[in-house]
Scaffold this active site. Structure first.
Site, PDB file in Angstrom:
ATOM      1  N   TRP A   1       0.826  -1.212   0.000  1.00  0.00           N
ATOM      2  CA  TRP A   1       0.000   0.000   0.000  1.00  0.00           C
ATOM      3  C   TRP A   1       0.864   1.268   0.000  1.00  0.00           C
ATOM      4  CZ3 TRP A   1      -2.673  -2.645   4.603  1.00  0.00           C
ATOM      5  CH2 TRP A   1      -3.775  -3.405   4.176  1.00  0.00           C
TER       6      TRP A   1
ATOM      7  N   TYR B   1       2.522  -7.667   4.297  1.00  0.00           N
ATOM      8  CA  TYR B   1       1.248  -8.320   4.622  1.00  0.00           C
ATOM      9  C   TYR B   1       1.133  -9.591   3.784  1.00  0.00           C
ATOM     10  CZ  TYR B   1      -1.095  -4.543   7.290  1.00  0.00           C
ATOM     11  OH  TYR B   1      -1.470  -3.632   8.239  1.00  0.00           O
TER      12      TYR B   1
ATOM     13  N   GLU C   1       1.707 -11.288  13.890  1.00  0.00           N
ATOM     14  CA  GLU C   1       0.809 -11.345  15.050  1.00  0.00           C
ATOM     15  C   GLU C   1      -0.189 -12.474  14.915  1.00  0.00           C
ATOM     16  OE1 GLU C   1      -1.021  -7.517  15.639  1.00  0.00           O
ATOM     17  OE2 GLU C   1       0.846  -6.597  16.325  1.00  0.00           O
TER      18      GLU C   1
ATOM     19  N   TYR D   1       0.790  -0.967  21.948  1.00  0.00           N
ATOM     20  CA  TYR D   1       0.310   0.347  21.510  1.00  0.00           C
ATOM     21  C   TYR D   1       0.075   1.177  22.763  1.00  0.00           C
ATOM     22  CZ  TYR D   1       0.563  -0.909  16.721  1.00  0.00           C
ATOM     23  OH  TYR D   1       1.093  -1.236  15.499  1.00  0.00           O
TER      24      TYR D   1
ATOM     25  N   GLU E   1       7.225  -4.221  16.837  1.00  0.00           N
ATOM     26  CA  GLU E   1       6.188  -3.279  16.413  1.00  0.00           C
ATOM     27  C   GLU E   1       5.565  -2.648  17.648  1.00  0.00           C
ATOM     28  OE1 GLU E   1       3.126  -4.506  13.366  1.00  0.00           O
ATOM     29  OE2 GLU E   1       1.766  -3.572  14.828  1.00  0.00           O
TER      30      GLU E   1
ATOM     31  N   ALA F   1      -4.406   0.563  19.884  1.00  0.00           N
ATOM     32  CA  ALA F   1      -4.093  -0.638  19.109  1.00  0.00           C
ATOM     33  C   ALA F   1      -4.732  -0.651  17.728  1.00  0.00           C
ATOM     34  CB  ALA F   1      -4.500  -1.885  19.879  1.00  0.00           C
TER      35      ALA F   1
ATOM     36  N   GLU G   1      -3.881   8.581  10.026  1.00  0.00           N
ATOM     37  CA  GLU G   1      -4.097   7.876  11.294  1.00  0.00           C
ATOM     38  C   GLU G   1      -2.955   8.276  12.216  1.00  0.00           C
ATOM     39  OE1 GLU G   1      -4.240   3.640  10.463  1.00  0.00           O
ATOM     40  OE2 GLU G   1      -2.104   3.512  10.034  1.00  0.00           O
TER      41      GLU G   1
HETATM   42  C1  IDC Z   1      -3.150  -1.325  10.854  1.00  0.00           C
HETATM   43  C2  IDC Z   1      -2.907  -0.078  10.070  1.00  0.00           C
HETATM   44  C3  IDC Z   1      -4.173   0.372   9.405  1.00  0.00           C
HETATM   45  C4  IDC Z   1      -4.715  -0.785   8.578  1.00  0.00           C
HETATM   46  C5  IDC Z   1      -4.890  -2.018   9.458  1.00  0.00           C
HETATM   47  C6  IDC Z   1      -5.358  -3.234   8.703  1.00  0.00           C
HETATM   48  O1  IDC Z   1      -2.399   0.921  10.915  1.00  0.00           O
HETATM   49  O2  IDC Z   1      -3.920   1.481   8.572  1.00  0.00           O
HETATM   50  O3  IDC Z   1      -5.965  -0.411   8.023  1.00  0.00           O
HETATM   51  O4  IDC Z   1      -3.659  -2.333  10.057  1.00  0.00           O
HETATM   52  O5  IDC Z   1      -4.447  -3.608   7.749  1.00  0.00           O
HETATM   53  C7  IDC Z   1      -1.137  -4.246  14.469  1.00  0.00           C
HETATM   54  C8  IDC Z   1      -0.788  -4.778  13.142  1.00  0.00           C
HETATM   55  C9  IDC Z   1      -0.787  -3.680  12.105  1.00  0.00           C
HETATM   56  C10 IDC Z   1      -1.898  -2.685  12.349  1.00  0.00           C
HETATM   57  C11 IDC Z   1      -1.589  -2.000  13.663  1.00  0.00           C
HETATM   58  C12 IDC Z   1      -2.549  -0.884  14.019  1.00  0.00           C
HETATM   59  O6  IDC Z   1       0.436  -5.479  13.145  1.00  0.00           O
HETATM   60  O7  IDC Z   1      -0.929  -4.275  10.844  1.00  0.00           O
HETATM   61  O8  IDC Z   1      -1.900  -1.742  11.333  1.00  0.00           O
HETATM   62  N1  IDC Z   1      -1.551  -2.994  14.713  1.00  0.00           N
HETATM   63  O9  IDC Z   1      -3.850  -1.358  14.150  1.00  0.00           O
HETATM   64  N2  IDC Z   1      -1.118  -4.906  15.604  1.00  0.00           N
HETATM   65  C13 IDC Z   1      -1.565  -4.115  16.577  1.00  0.00           C
HETATM   66  C14 IDC Z   1      -1.850  -2.876  16.024  1.00  0.00           C
END
Ligand code: IDC
Length: 514
Positions: free
Chosen positions: A254, A280, A354, A416, A442, A448, A483
């Site tokens: 993306w 991804y 995850e 987070y 991460e 979160a 975001e």
């Molecule tokens: C989030 C992105 C968001 C996207 C979403 C789904 O910030 O823009 O729409 O994924 O793809 C994770 C994940 C990570 C997440 C992030 C925040 O590893 O892919 O990204 N997050 O939600 N784990 C906990 C939080």
């Protein structure tokens, strides 16, 4: 006779001086609820009033006025400021002392003369005068009728202020976090905190056992070489503890432009020595379009290597929550990747971002990790492998009960700052005690879900915690998406170096911590 006149003169002078120091503000009403506090503060030289001699008790206190009085109470001296504002030096000192964050009161001064919101005033006075006080969440939040209106960033100081009795709320039991406060109210609050600080100064409160900061070095691949895990610590080839800090990409399919050479170099310019390539698998990523996404992932790894950075190749499972579902694809992918990079000390392999949903450590994740680690080691025996756990890489305690037998394996923990706190930090400590090496591959300053906040106060606490333990990290994420977790402002360029103005609130904070 001469002596007598000198004595008289002295008495007169003393009377005048005392009078000068105590000259009550004409607009402070005798017998008012704030009179005693204002007089006491004035007598101690903490309040000076305006040049016309007035105190203006009902006027809303500005940020600069509040911080200035707090600084006098705490004995904080001004340093050189960043603007021409009369309070710039004190504001700079307060900022550096961590009383507030740059985004709350930017050092450029445009908010110095605005009313300070109560939540920020309370945070500053607690930091300045009662930094060790804590409030129990359930006990204190129950006292605050409008608690739901309080931003999580201010929970800690506000709950502490209620616990200490510095703040009691209005007649309806509301705190009114976003309203201003009068100069009279500010004086009362600061005096209360100051008295408590004096009382609590002895004996010192028992400090929780915080480990001494781990002494780690930074530096790129050419300096540190093939990394190795010794005990719970990531170390250089020479055996010296190393910390890697950097950004995670967003999904490269993306936001590929922020996973290209210039963007990666930009993070290196701010001091990052790590980049994470979030590939991804679901969500339209690798599994939908393997050839193109793999080529892009490898190009990103190459770009990081060209910048002398360590790079994590991340099999970013998310909606596909159980890594076993695509184990064969993962084994094939990592076999090819590890063969390609077998002679590069830069690459770390994160084999399952995850796991979530029904994915179980013992039944699914551990056997998957054994298979993929074996595939990587068959090509590249020395590489570091990062393994996630169930519940979005939060279940370190389950991994600790049954770790992998292999060497140079680290366990990831994701957090987070707006969602996760002490409970997860406790898991890190317990896992380290059990002998696990932990890598925060991460984390975000947001909630979160990637938005909300940002929660810089909580994030700072987290990073200090990680630093004290020598734990490496990558921040989510390097992109300009709308975001709060995104490190760049919407529309930030990918083809030139960045200035502070290109970085989001989160990005400015995170980059300052590389
Ligand atoms: C989030 C992105 C968001 C996207 C979403 C789904 O910030 O823009 O729409 O994924 O793809 C994770 C994940 C990570 C997440 C992030 C925040 O590893 O892919 O990204 N997050 O939600 N784990 C906990 C939080």
């Amino acid at each position: 006779m001469k002596l007598w006149r000198r004595v008289c003169l002295l008495v007169l002078c003393a009377a005048l001086l005392a009078c000068g120091a105590a000259a009550a503000f004409p607009d402070v009403a005798r017998g008012s609820w704030y009179e005693a506090a204002v007089s006491e503060m004035q007598a101690d030289g903490l309040l000076t009033g305006f040049s016309d001699g007035s105190f203006r008790p009902g006027e809303t206190v500005s940020a600069a006025q509040f911080v200035t009085i707090a600084a006098r109470c705490a004995g904080l001296s001004p340093v050189s400021g960043q603007s021409a504002h009369w309070a710039a030096g004190t504001m700079e000192a307060a900022l550096r002392a961590g009383w507030y964050d740059w985004d709350e009161l930017p050092p450029t001064g445009e908010r110095f003369d605005r009313p300070i919101p109560r939540k920020l005033a309370v945070k500053i006075l607690m930091k300045a005068l009662l930094p060790d006080v804590r409030g129990d969440y359930s006990t204190e939040s129950a006292k605050i009728r409008d608690f739901s209106r309080l931003d999580g960033r201010y929970y800690e100081p506000v709950l502490a202020a209620y616990a200490a009795g510095v703040v009691v709320g209005d007649a309806q039991g509301n705190f009114r976090p976003d309203s201003g406060l009068s100069r009279a109210e500010a004086s009362v609050l600061l005096l209360r905190a100051r008295k408590l600080a004096g009382n609590t100064a002895q004996p010192p409160a028992a400090q929780p056992a915080v480990p001494a900061p781990a002494v780690t070095v930074k530096g790129g691949v050419s300096e540190n070489g093939w990394l190795q895990v010794k005990g719970t610590q990531l170390c250089s080839a020479a055996g010296q503890p190393v910390a890697l800090h950097g950004m995670s990409s967003h999904g490269i399919h993306w936001f590929g432009k922020f996973a290209a050479s210039q963007a990666i170099a930009n993070t290196a310019a701010y001091g990052a020595n790590l980049f994470r390539v979030a590939m991804y698998t679901g969500e339209g990523g690798y599994l939908s379009n393997p050839a193109a996404v793999k080529a892009q992932a490898f190009a990103t790894v190459d770009a990081a290597i060209a910048n002398d950075m360590y790079v994590i190749l991340d099999w970013h499972i998310l909606s596909d929550g159980n890594p076993r579902d695509h184990q064969a694809e993962a084994v094939a992918f990592f076999t090819e990747a590890a063969a390609r990079y077998h002679d590069s000390p830069a690459v770390l392999y994160e084999i399952c971002n995850e796991p979530n949903g029904s994915a179980d450590w013992t039944r699914d994740i551990k056997p998957y990790a054994e298979a993929v680690t074996a595939a990587i080691r068959a090509q590249s025996p020395r590489s570091i492998v990062l393994v996630g756990s169930s519940t979005w890489s939060q279940d370190l305690h389950l991994a600790a009960q049954s770790p992998l037998a292999a060497e140079n394996v680290m366990y990831t923990l994701h957090f987070y700052a707006g969602t996760h706190g002490q409970a997860l930090r406790g898991r890190i400590d317990a896992a380290m005690e059990a002998g696990l090496a932990v890598f925060v591959s991460e984390w975000g300053t947001s909630r979160a879900d990637g938005s909300g906040g940002v929660f810089l106060e909580e994030a700072r606490g987290w990073l200090d915690f990680l630093d004290a333990r020598g734990i490496s990290w990558a921040n989510w994420s390097l992109c300009d998406k709308q975001e709060t977790s995104a490190a760049l402002r919407p529309g930030a360029p990918a083809d030139r170096p960045w200035t502070q103005a290109d970085l989001s609130e989160s990005g400015q904070f995170v980059f300052s911590r590389f």
